[in-house]
Motif scaffolding. Structure first.
Motif, short mmCIF file in Angstrom:
data_model
loop_
_atom_site.label_atom_id
_atom_site.label_comp_id
_atom_site.label_asym_id
_atom_site.label_seq_id
_atom_site.Cartn_x
_atom_site.Cartn_y
_atom_site.Cartn_z
N MET B 1 0.84 -1.19 0.00
CA MET B 1 0.00 0.00 0.00
C MET B 1 0.87 1.24 0.00
N ALA B 2 0.60 2.13 -0.91
CA ALA B 2 1.38 3.36 -1.00
C ALA B 2 1.10 4.21 0.23
N HIS B 4 0.13 7.16 2.46
CA HIS B 4 -0.84 8.20 2.16
C HIS B 4 -0.20 9.56 2.47
N LEU B 6 -0.05 13.21 3.04
CA LEU B 6 -1.08 14.21 3.28
C LEU B 6 -0.50 15.61 3.26
N ARG B 7 0.74 15.76 2.77
CA ARG B 7 1.28 17.10 2.72
C ARG B 7 0.55 17.97 1.69
N ARG B 8 0.28 19.16 2.07
CA ARG B 8 -0.36 20.09 1.13
C ARG B 8 0.58 21.26 0.91
N PRO B 9 0.36 22.02 -0.17
CA PRO B 9 1.24 23.17 -0.40
C PRO B 9 1.17 24.13 0.79
N PHE B 10 2.30 24.55 1.27
CA PHE B 10 2.31 25.36 2.48
C PHE B 10 3.09 26.65 2.25
N LYS B 11 2.45 27.75 2.55
CA LYS B 11 3.11 29.06 2.44
C LYS B 11 3.88 29.20 1.14
N ARG B 12 3.29 28.74 0.09
CA ARG B 12 4.03 28.80 -1.17
C ARG B 12 3.20 29.56 -2.18
N ALA B 14 1.61 30.21 -5.39
CA ALA B 14 1.37 29.19 -6.41
C ALA B 14 1.84 29.68 -7.78
#
Lengths: 872, 422
Positions: B1-2, B4, B6-12, B14
């Motif tokens: 199983m890969a 998961h 959950l990191r999202r773009p942070f203070k970046r 776009a």
């Protein structure tokens, strides 16, 4: 017929390169000479408990790689190979693998589970392994089976669910699989390793549970088991259970209402007191709920149909407890989190979630967050100041402009001063907040902006000073400048407020790009990308001399990259990145200066040097550069017009290379676009290159390797070429029309439920029409009769598209235009065709009613063209 | 199983400028493609407009460029045979000549067409300078029939001023066929040739007038002059040429000085050059200039005509095929230094014109001299005839009304017109 291959497998891992190479050669030879026997031998090795774990491990990996590959074409080949193997051998292999699930060696069990799933992905959809599910379930239901077998079986079930679709199984099987998995989580009955495997398997099986989630009893049971598992004493199991909850939040949002109270308590406890791995998942649960509700809101605002999925407003209902919980997390920053991209911690997850909550509920979040901001922004502890600033930055998207405007106006001065805060984190977050303000509350064309002629000098003064701060802060400042300038994109004379500062901004950005303290190239590419936006958004009437001066500076830098010492592949990559950035800037300058008659001569004067430089960059052969230089060359061809012919001799081979680059399809796609630019620039002079170009384009179309997104561009490009070379296109017509007819047939077969495919279908239709338009117009004055044999098919295709209710506006416009071109080019010859296909009247009627002015006008023109034919 | 992630773009921020560059490039290419295809859709009688306007002493308009329809392709190295792309490379006088041929020119009405009431429109022609008005790329230019520029100005026409206009390409053209009326400084629009890049050449007049009426009002071109709209545009009232329509066009007051009536066949396309499907008619009540004046503004006692000398000595009109009015002998040609292609001015003497079976048999011509240098074409047959009739037995408005009446009496069968305009 299995062979003893242990020694080869061990030698293939030898530290001695000679031994290794010889073993690999032997294995490859065996594989090529007798694949069935080779695969059987590998599974025997994997199953054999007396064999060394090293050889068993490699056997498993080779086996898996013989069944699956990332590359789609290779994968298809492997699948065909497997299916061709004699059924008795396949049975033996599968039996061995299933037996291995009970092995004492954990690693062998694990590998075997993966291999079984790969075979299942091939065979289950074809109903060629009907006994698999029964056999796995049998492992679970028999009490006396060892825990290791059950653990491996659950793992296998999880992988199988990941590989196949629930439609490949009958509902009874789905139910049985889910029952087995959910029961595997039962605390009273199973060891922790089984329960962990069960929780992880459930994560993959959730997509299978649609029918079961419809049934309240079954749903209650699943939710009860997941929630119980979420408070297990083993942290890994809790984490796996929360991962299931995150997945449930997005997959079964509309079923969550009865459980939300319990879920709020569960997640809230986890955020406050659990290990970070678990609390991160708990926050992700709320972020996922936000994602769902934001999507529902966007859907709501555009569609007014009555079958909308329900919006349960979970975030709104939980807001008063959720926001304080998230604000708490903001104070748990780690030192150095801004310097390290791999970090993901509670405060980052909490802050991100706060931003999503703000987008979900809008104005309502402001009174809940502002007291926190005010209470913390002046505290001596940096964590408090940073958290306060972050909270403020997070709520800038969502609430109305009216609500935010006074706050931002009042806070802007403070933020500008905070760029001198003693703490790096605070300055970093402040710079980020400024960039958000400029992104979201600065739209001069829309009449909204925090920036005025009074404060722009102060703002830019602070930004241009702070760009010399540490690399992480400087990067955020680049973002702030980027958005500040973006506000003036296509704003005409309004953008001249930037003019007095332009030279300083450009100087500082170039200096920033030249910095060597960045560690990686991120700061440099941010600086160049910001420079691009600065050039794009400047007011050309007063800034063209400045931009003209910038051109040789950037060209000089690009020239310098050619002198760099390249020793390692790392050096080459760095050189490539830098060239990409610089080619990007040159492209933006070309596009800017060629946009007006007054400034285009600047580019014409420099074009010899620019082109010479690009050719040298091509000679470096790094693919990303190839792409950026190619993009720039398209702009140069447009700017140069017929003069571009001078460059074709040397450039042509790179054009061919680009057209043949299947792997980096973006490169291929951009090159196709450049062919269009060149056709328009050279007009009939492009003819001498057309045989080669057409050969490659037709090859590209026929390739399964090439990413499909390139293909619509190729059709449009046919139209460009045909328009340029007119009657000389005749020699390609047969091939081109055949390809277009095939593509038209493909359009009809696309799955209407797949949005992405539908979008692709629309692009394809539009591009086919564009191609026909170009070809018809190209032949119109000389040999329109060439297209006569294809007119009927074209009209039939237009009718099919007309009948498609999901047709995109751009497709409509292209379709109605090509109908006019048909009548225009072929004249009275089309009279009977149109008479037989009366749909065109209805189609024109629909278009004439359109709200889109350009569709109306196109339809009117077409009406005139057909009208002329009909009265002829 | 890969695992998961959950990191999202942070203070970046776009920013993906590369993506933006690609998208902007694609947009530019799509726009260029559209422009190219539009051009090919034959807008581009106007490509000429790409030439920067040039002043040229030869460009002086004739004393009265309006009265005589005289555009007819020349025979020598005729630019009319160029396609639009080549034409765009023409300069100066050549360019003006080419341009002059892009207008549709009415013949003079010397007899009343059948079906006037069914198939024709009528409207009062404003007195003034006939011109093309072209708006594109943020500016508007008007050109007289001889190709010389009248005004360059901002207007509310599509792409007619440097204002933000989100719709369509800035390069697309709009071309109106207008008459500039000096007294109220207004462009009266009498036809539409091209709208936002769509050529209306091949559309029937019925449709062009409909389109003119519905489109122009949306642009604000009828508004009073302002900073971005220097001249007012206005429409002329167009009537079906039945009894009441004709009377209205003839007698109803209009805000401009009338100069005759124009008759347009409803089914005719915008055909450049002379066409019998557009007709002009005048009498003293609706025009100050029924009978031609000379360069001093006086009505000469004898009718004057301009004819072209052919290599065989024939004197012909500008029509295709030529109508022969007479012949010069070689002796006279040599003595006067005349050669083939010269435009010569004659008076019609007392012998007048004589006809046999409705065809011109002979004309009593008296040689006056070479015509004004700025003239490019001989008179057309219909012009000579109209002028001749005006002096002897003019076609009266009552004749037109009578023709309408008699055709109504005959008209009992249902119309089989193609209805193509919704």
């Amino acid at each position: 017929m299995a062979m003893e291959i242990t020694q080869f497998l061990l030698s293939a891992q030898s530290p001695d390169a000679n031994v290794r190479t010889e073993a690999e050669t032997n294995l490859t030879r065996f594989q090529e000479q007798n694949l069935p026997s080779f695969l059987l031998s590998l599974s025997v090795e994997l199953a054999h408990n007396e064999k060394p774990i090293e050889s068993r491990r490699l056997a498993g990996i080779v086996l898996k790689n013989s069944l699956d590959a990332k590359d789609a074409a290779r994968k298809e080949h492997l699948v065909q190979q497997w299916m061709a193997i004699d059924i008795s051998i396949k049975s033996q292999i599968k039996d061995l693998l299933l037996r291995t699930l009970g092995s004492v060696a954990t690693e062998a069990r694990h590998t075997s589970a993966q291999v079984i799933a790969k075979i299942a992905s091939i065979e289950i959809p074809k109903k060629q392994w009907p006994e698999l599910i029964g056999c796995l379930l049998n492992n679970m239901t028999q009490q006396d089976k060892p825990a290791g077998l059950k653990q491996a079986t659950l793992e296998t079930l999880g992988y199988v669910c990941e590989e196949i679709s629930h439609e490949d199984l009958v509902q009874d099987e789905v139910n049985a699989v889910l029952t087995a998995v959910v029961q595997g989580m039962n605390l009273a009955e199973h060891s922790s390793e089984v329960r962990l495997a069960a929780a992880r398997a459930l994560y993959n099986a959730l997509d299978f549970a649609q029918t079961n989630f419809e049934n309240e009893m079954e749903r209650n049971y699943i939710m009860k088991m997941v929630c119980e598992t979420a408070i297990s004493k083993e942290v890994e199991i809790r984490q796996a259970a929360f991962e299931c909850l995150v997945s449930i939040a997005s997959t079964y949002y509309e079923k969550l209402e009865p459980y939300m109270q319990a879920l709020f308590e569960l997640t809230s406890n986890a955020v406050k007191g659990d290990e970070e791995a678990v609390s991160l998942q708990a926050i992700e649960f709320w972020s996922s709920i936000c994602d769902e509700e934001i999507e529902l809101q966007e859907y709501e605002s555009t569609e007014s149909g009555d079958s909308e999925p329900p919006h349960s407003r979970f975030i709104e209902k939980a807001l008063s407890s959720l926001v304080p919980m998230l604000l708490e997390t903001l104070l748990k920053q780690e030192e150095d989190q801004d310097q390290d991209d791999s970090i993901w911690n509670l405060s980052m997850a909490g802050g991100t979630c706060l931003g999503l909550v703000s987008r979900t509920v809008g104005d309502a979040i402001v009174p809940l967050v502002m007291p926190f901001v005010e209470a913390n922004i002046l505290k001596p502890e940096w964590r408090c100041r940073e958290a306060a600033t972050y909270a403020f930055g997070s709520i800038l998207e969502g609430p109305s402009i009216d609500k935010l405007s006074p706050l931002v106006h009042a806070g802007l001065d403070f933020l500008l001063k905070a760029m001198k805060d003693e703490n790096n984190h605070v300055r970093d977050t402040t710079a980020w907040t400024l960039s958000r303000i400029f992104e979201l509350l600065h739209s001069p064309a829309g009449g909204i902006s925090v920036i005025s002629s009074e404060n722009i000098q102060q703002i830019l003064g602070v930004l241009l000073e702070s760009i010399n701060d540490t690399p992480n802060v400087a990067e955020k400042i680049c973002g702030a400048i980027y958005y500040l300038c973006q506000g003036y994109f296509e704003a005409g004379q309004a953008s001249s407020v930037l003019t007095p500062f332009l030279t300083d901004i450009i100087t500082q950005l170039i200096r920033t790009a030249d910095r060597t303290d960045g560690g990686d190239s991120k700061l440099r590419s941010s600086a160049y990308e910001t420079l691009n936006e600065v050039v794009r958004c400047s007011y050309i009437v007063d800034t063209s001399p400045i931009i003209e001066q910038l051109l040789p500076v950037i060209m000089n830098k690009l020239g310098q990259t050619l002198e760099l010492q390249i020793v390692s592949s790392d050096d080459r990559e760095k050189q490539g990145d830098l060239q990409a950035s610089l080619c990007g800037v040159i492209q933006v300058i070309i596009q800017k200066l060629s946009s007006t008659d007054e400034t285009r001569p600047i580019i014409l004067r420099a074009s010899d040097q620019i082109m010479a430089l690009f050719l040298r960059v091509f000679a470096c052969r790094s693919s990303t550069v190839h792409e950026e230089a190619m993009l720039a060359i398209g702009s140069l061809a447009y700017a140069c017009g017929p003069k571009f012919e001078n460059y074709m001799g040397e450039f042509y081979r790179y054009l061919e290379m680009g057209l043949q680059n299947f792997e980096e399809y973006q490169v291929c796609s951009i090159t196709v676009g450049v062919v269009g630019d060149i056709s328009r620039a050279l007009d009939d002079k492009v003819l001498q290159f057309c045989d080669g170009i057409m050969k490659h384009l037709l090859n590209d179309l026929g390739s399964n390797e090439l990413h499909r997104s390139v293909k619509p561009h190729i059709f449009s490009c046919f139209g460009d070429i045909a328009l340029a070379i007119g009657e000389h296109f005749e020699r390609y017509v047969l091939y081109v029309v055949q390809a277009m007819q095939q593509a038209a047939a493909v359009c009809a077969q696309l799955d209407a439920n797949d949005e992405e495919l539908m979008e692709y279908g629309n692009q394809l239709r539009r591009s086919i029409f564009e191609a026909y338009s170009g070809i018809l117009q190209g032949f119109k004055d000389s040999k329109p009769e060439v297209m006569l044999p294809y007119a009927s098919h074209l009209l039939q295709f237009i009718e099919v598209v007309f009948l498609d209710r999901q047709r995109d506006e751009s497709v409509t416009k292209a379709a109605v235009a090509v109908m006019g071109d048909l009548a225009d080019a072929l004249g009275p010859n089309t009279k009977l065709l149109f008479r037989d296909r009366a749909f065109y009247i209805e189609f024109l009627g629909e278009c004439l009613q359109s709200d889109d002015e350009s569709i109306k006008e196109t339809a009117t023109w077409t009406q005139g063209m057909i009208g002329r034919v009909m009265v002829s | 199983m890969a695992p998961h992630d959950l990191r999202r773009p942070f203070k970046r921020p776009a920013i993906s400028d590369q993506q933006r560059r690609r998208e902007l490039s694609l947009q530019r290419q799509a726009q260029n493609r559209l422009d190219a295809q539009h051009h090919a859709r034959r807008l581009a009688s106007t490509l000429l407009f790409l030439q920067p306007p040039q002043s040229d002493p030869e460009a002086d308009p004739e004393p009265d460029p309006e009265i005589a329809p005289e555009a007819e392709p020349e025979q020598v190295t005729s630019p009319s045979e160029l396609d639009v792309r080549e034409a765009s490379k023409l300069k100066g006088a050549q360019a003006r000549k080419w341009f002059a041929r892009q207008l549709m020119l009415p013949e003079w009405m010397i007899d009343v067409p059948d079906q006037l009431a069914q198939d024709w429109y009528v409207f009062a022609r404003p007195s003034g300078k006939r011109c093309f008005v072209v708006s594109t790329n943020g500016t508007t230019v008007s050109r007289l029939r001889n190709g010389s520029m009248l005004h360059r100005f901002p207007s509310a026409l599509p792409n007619g001023a440097r204002t933000r206009d989100a719709s369509g390409s800035a390069q697309s053209y709009t071309i109106l066929d207008c008459i500039f009326h000096e007294a109220d400084q207004t462009y009266y629009v009498i036809d539409m040739v091209c709208w936002r890049g769509y050529s209306l050449h091949d559309c029937a007049a019925e449709f062009r007038f409909f389109w003119l009426n519905s489109k122009l009002v949306e642009t604000g071109a009828f508004d009073p002059p302002s900073q971005y709209h220097r001249y007012r545009f206005s429409l002329v009232p167009v009537y079906n040429c039945d009894q009441s329509g004709l009377s209205a066009a003839y007698t109803e007051p209009v805000p401009y000085v009338k100069d005759g009536l124009l008759f347009y066949n409803k089914h005719a396309h915008y055909q450049t050059g002379n066409t019998p499907l557009a007709l002009v008619w005048k009498d003293e009540n609706c025009s100050q200039y029924v009978i031609d004046t000379d360069s001093k503004g006086q009505v000469p006692s004898q009718q004057q005509v301009v004819l072209e000398l052919q290599d065989n000595g024939n004197l012909t009109t500008s029509d295709e095929p030529h109508v022969v009015f007479g012949c010069l002998d070689g002796d006279f040609m040599q003595k006067s230094g005349l050669c083939c292609g010269n435009l010569l001015r004659f008076a019609i003497s007392n012998g007048g014109l004589s006809f046999l079976d409705g065809k011109l048999e002979k004309a009593d011509l008296h040689y006056l001299g070479k015509s004004n240098r700025a003239r490019a074409f001989a008179d057309s047959y219909s012009k000579v005839m109209f002028q001749y009739m005006a002096r002897h037995s003019p076609l009266k408005v009552d004749d037109l009304l009578a023709s309408i009446n008699s055709s109504i009496e005959q008209e009992n069968k249902p119309s089989d017109d193609q209805e193509m305009v919704g």
